[in-house]
Design a protein around this motif. Structure first.
Motif, mmCIF file in Angstrom:
data_model
loop_
_atom_site.group_PDB
_atom_site.id
_atom_site.type_symbol
_atom_site.label_atom_id
_atom_site.label_comp_id
_atom_site.label_asym_id
_atom_site.label_seq_id
_atom_site.Cartn_x
_atom_site.Cartn_y
_atom_site.Cartn_z
ATOM 1 N N LYS A 191 -9.814 4.714 8.404
ATOM 2 C CA LYS A 191 -8.811 4.190 7.587
ATOM 3 C C LYS A 191 -7.556 4.569 8.070
ATOM 4 O O LYS A 191 -6.512 3.359 7.919
ATOM 5 N N LEU A 192 -7.274 5.402 8.437
ATOM 6 C CA LEU A 192 -5.606 5.645 8.990
ATOM 7 C C LEU A 192 -5.484 5.472 10.145
ATOM 8 O O LEU A 192 -4.360 5.260 10.930
ATOM 9 N N ASN A 193 -6.900 5.200 10.992
ATOM 10 C CA ASN A 193 -6.159 4.688 12.655
ATOM 11 C C ASN A 193 -7.685 3.396 12.825
ATOM 12 O O ASN A 193 -8.310 3.562 13.720
ATOM 13 N N ASN A 194 -7.324 2.423 12.397
ATOM 14 C CA ASN A 194 -8.327 1.216 12.391
ATOM 15 C C ASN A 194 -8.020 0.561 13.441
ATOM 16 O O ASN A 194 -7.306 -0.709 13.350
ATOM 17 N N ARG A 210 -23.447 -3.867 9.786
ATOM 18 C CA ARG A 210 -22.757 -3.618 10.911
ATOM 19 C C ARG A 210 -21.305 -2.948 10.380
ATOM 20 O O ARG A 210 -20.740 -3.487 9.209
ATOM 21 N N ILE A 211 -20.660 -2.017 11.116
ATOM 22 C CA ILE A 211 -19.324 -1.554 10.661
ATOM 23 C C ILE A 211 -18.391 -2.706 11.299
ATOM 24 O O ILE A 211 -16.979 -2.540 10.793
ATOM 25 N N ILE A 229 -20.831 3.242 0.404
ATOM 26 C CA ILE A 229 -20.380 4.668 0.677
ATOM 27 C C ILE A 229 -18.985 4.402 1.133
ATOM 28 O O ILE A 229 -18.772 4.153 2.351
ATOM 29 N N GLU A 230 -18.032 4.896 0.512
ATOM 30 C CA GLU A 230 -16.571 4.724 0.854
ATOM 31 C C GLU A 230 -15.746 6.056 0.377
ATOM 32 O O GLU A 230 -15.879 6.188 -0.743
ATOM 33 N N THR A 244 -14.268 0.148 6.525
ATOM 34 C CA THR A 244 -13.832 1.663 6.308
ATOM 35 C C THR A 244 -15.028 2.047 5.146
ATOM 36 O O THR A 244 -14.658 2.911 4.401
ATOM 37 N N TRP A 245 -16.118 1.560 5.344
ATOM 38 C CA TRP A 245 -17.254 2.123 4.627
ATOM 39 C C TRP A 245 -18.478 1.843 5.170
ATOM 40 O O TRP A 245 -18.610 1.110 6.158
#
Length: 228
Positions: free
Chosen positions: A15-18, A65-66, A103-104, A81-82
């Protein structure tokens, strides 16, 4: 069974480095996390099989998928981010109302289900059923156990009652529903607890009659009764 702490720490960092550059450097960690989460999905498929028809459903039929599709989005971040998965007969593409696990980190994890992107035909069927059979529906969503587990419904509503129904209809608030879903949120501590899966499945069983109700009116689908 529970969710790996490594999964939460990876998602927190993501989340900080997307960015694709960061993700490429962390690919080995992502691969490890993905393997662990897939194994967890596999375990959950077996748990859901005790009260849903999961015959032939594989991990790939449940997982998402992410990678984000950013073609038509103002948000150009390339990754979700989950982690998430859906469980139902036939898998997430079956069309059935299913159990969605999200899940986050940061207490944003939840189990949910219901009408999220209902078609106009499905809304018409739902409203017809409420008009004819509200007592059966309300016995599910207003039961003490359901309310204590999932609380109030979520989703958009019409400002006025739909055409064809009297303004003073006793179930007007349900007939106004454009969306109707429920979710139960979990803290990070809860999803990492060894008893999390047991809690999750117990909540899913509470949600089941609601999903069965929707699937019955949308697809004429009878509730699954496992044969022993």
């Amino acid at each position: 069974m529970s969710v790996s702490p490594l999964l939460l720490s990876f998602l927190t960092d993501l989340k900080l480095n997307n960015s694709r550059e960061w993700f490429a450097i962390q690919k080995d960690i992502y691969d490890q996390v993905k393997v662990n989460f897939d194994a967890y999905i596999g375990d959950l498929i077996q748990e859901f099989a005790d009260f849903e028809n999961m015959d032939g459903v594989k991990i790939k039929d449940c997982s998402y998928r992410i990678y984000r599709d950013v073609r038509f989005s103002k948000n150009k971040e390339p990754y979700k981010t989950w982690f998430s998965a859906s469980f139902s007969e036939g898998g997430r593409k079956s069309g059935f109302m299913d159990y969605y696990l999200h899940i986050e980190p940061g207490g944003k994890s939840f189990l949910g289900g219901g009408m999220y992107n209902a078609t106009s035909e499905q809304l018409a069927l739902f409203r017809q059923e409420i008009d004819y059979n509200a007592k059966s529906f309300l016995s599910i969503v207003e039961s003490p156990l359901f309310l204590s587990t999932f609380g109030a419904p979520e989703g958009e509503c019409l400002k006025k009652i739909p055409k064809g129904y009297p303004a003073d209809h006793p179930d007007a608030e349900w007939l106004k529903r454009k969306q109707l879903f429920y979710w139960q949120h979990f803290t990070d501590e809860q999803i990492m607890h060894p008893e999390f899966t047991s809690q999750l499945i117990q909540s899913a069983k509470v949600l089941k009659p609601f999903l069965d109700f929707l699937n019955a009116i949308f697809f004429e689908k009878e509730p699954f009764l496992k044969q022993y």
